[in-house]
Write an enzyme that holds these catalytic residues in place. Structure first.
Site, short mmCIF file in Angstrom:
data_model
loop_
_atom_site.label_atom_id
_atom_site.label_comp_id
_atom_site.label_asym_id
_atom_site.label_seq_id
_atom_site.Cartn_x
_atom_site.Cartn_y
_atom_site.Cartn_z
CG ASP A 231 4.04 3.22 -1.77
OD1 ASP A 231 2.91 3.93 -1.42
OD2 ASP A 231 3.95 2.09 -0.85
CD GLU B 202 -1.72 3.09 1.13
OE1 GLU B 202 -2.90 2.78 1.56
OE2 GLU B 202 -1.37 2.47 0.04
#
Length: 352
Positions: A71, A125
């Protein structure tokens, strides 16, 4: 979009960057990663949500984990990627799709590594810990994260950053008594009392402990302050939120105890916290990584998911091609030569 894992690592990075994957929307990139890895006969592949795990099972004496998050932070008019000289620009180039590209290249092109490898590509994350794919995997399927050593492909400018700092936020509350501001002497101003809290912070001298041969630099700072009732009322409460970044010579509990002692006389409430991780560089597997890559070693100043591995008993370091100071910026970029350098060094490690 199809990913060619045999392409040049810089071209692969650009292809990964161009698949937008803001936290919570990693599905298309996870699909592409899974589709690229599943046909490889030397890997077994599992998927949990938008987290993809690929493993060799060669019966080697040692297993290592190479992990990277898929991400990014929200886009800022910084897609598609573009190349200018030796720099590849775009959202996620440095944090940390260049590291993901290195890991994917290794997964595809090192079919018989000298130690068994688990590759982990995980979601969320960059947002709250409850959504972190690595954390979920550690809780639900910890066997997939077992290993003797782990490398988290966080941006480090191709230097090894050992362990990580812990972090804790606390609310330190000064109290008083309300009164009309025209008769202030009948009350006690909590905002004024909070000056003592700020005095403690101003006089703080950062500790610089050495842990496993690496020097860390602690930090203690006010990050929020709130207080006040109305424009004509003496406030009876003022809360200063303090963030403490502590070295891995302290547990989270000891860090909280330190703050309670430091702000004795005030109410101290823990808002959130995450433990630090020791570098673990004395572990033979970690020492072998340092020796094989030949990369410089320094302490990690900040918190990363190496702490998740530490909680599982797996020593871990941060190592990746990105420049950490460029993470989350509009003009984020990665130096293309560093991507190739990281791939070369990690290939040397996995084949030595």
């Amino acid at each position: 979009m199809r990913l060619d894992l045999h392409a040049d690592v810089a071209d692969l990075t650009a292809a990964i960057v161009d698949i937008a994957s803001v936290s919570g929307s990693e599905g298309p990139l996870a699909d592409a990663v899974e589709a690229a890895l599943r046909p490889l006969p030397h890997l077994s592949v599992d998927r949990d949500g938008d987290t993809v795990v690929a493993r060799t099972d060669l019966g080697r004496a040692e297993r290592v984990v190479i992990a990277g998050h898929l991400d990014t932070v929200p886009l800022n008019d910084n897609l598609p990627s573009r190349v200018e000289g030796d720099r590849l620009y775009g959202c996620g180039t440095t944090d940390m799709k260049s590291g993901v590209a290195v890991a994917l290249r290794l997964a595809a092109t090192v079919p018989e590594p000298s130690r068994d490898v688990t590759y982990v590509f995980y979601e969320c994350e960059e947002v709250e810990a409850e959504r972190n794919g690595l954390k979920r995997l550690a809780a639900a399927r910890p066997e997939l994260l077992e290993g003797d050593f782990a490398v988290l492909m966080e941006p480090t400018a191709a230097q090894i950053e050992g362990g990580c700092q812990g972090t804790v936020r606390v609310d330190v509350t000064a109290t008083g008594a309300r009164a009309h501001s025209a008769r202030a002497w009948m009350g006690s101003n909590a905002i004024h009392a909070a000056g003592t809290i700020l005095d403690v912070l101003r006089s703080y001298e950062p500790a610089r402990p050495v842990v496993d041969g690496l020097e860390y630099h602690e930090g203690l700072n006010a990050v929020f302050i709130r207080g006040g009732v109305a424009g004509n009322v003496i406030p009876d409460e003022c809360v200063v939120t303090v963030n403490y970044r502590f070295a891995p010579d302290k547990s989270l509990d000891k860090a909280v105890a330190y703050l309670r002692d430091l702000f004795a006389g005030f109410d101290v409430t823990v808002v959130d916290g995450a433990p630090a991780a020791r570098p673990g560089l004395t572990h033979p597997a970690a020492a072998a990584f340092v020796a094989a890559t030949g990369a410089p070693v320094r302490a990690k100043l900040g918190w990363t998911d190496v702490a998740q591995f530490a909680e599982l008993g797996v020593p871990a370091v941060n190592y990746g091609p990105g420049e950490p100071t460029l993470a989350h910026t509009k003009d984020e970029y990665v130096e293309i030569p560093l991507i190739a350098e990281c791939e070369r060094r990690m290939r040397a490690w996995l084949t030595s």
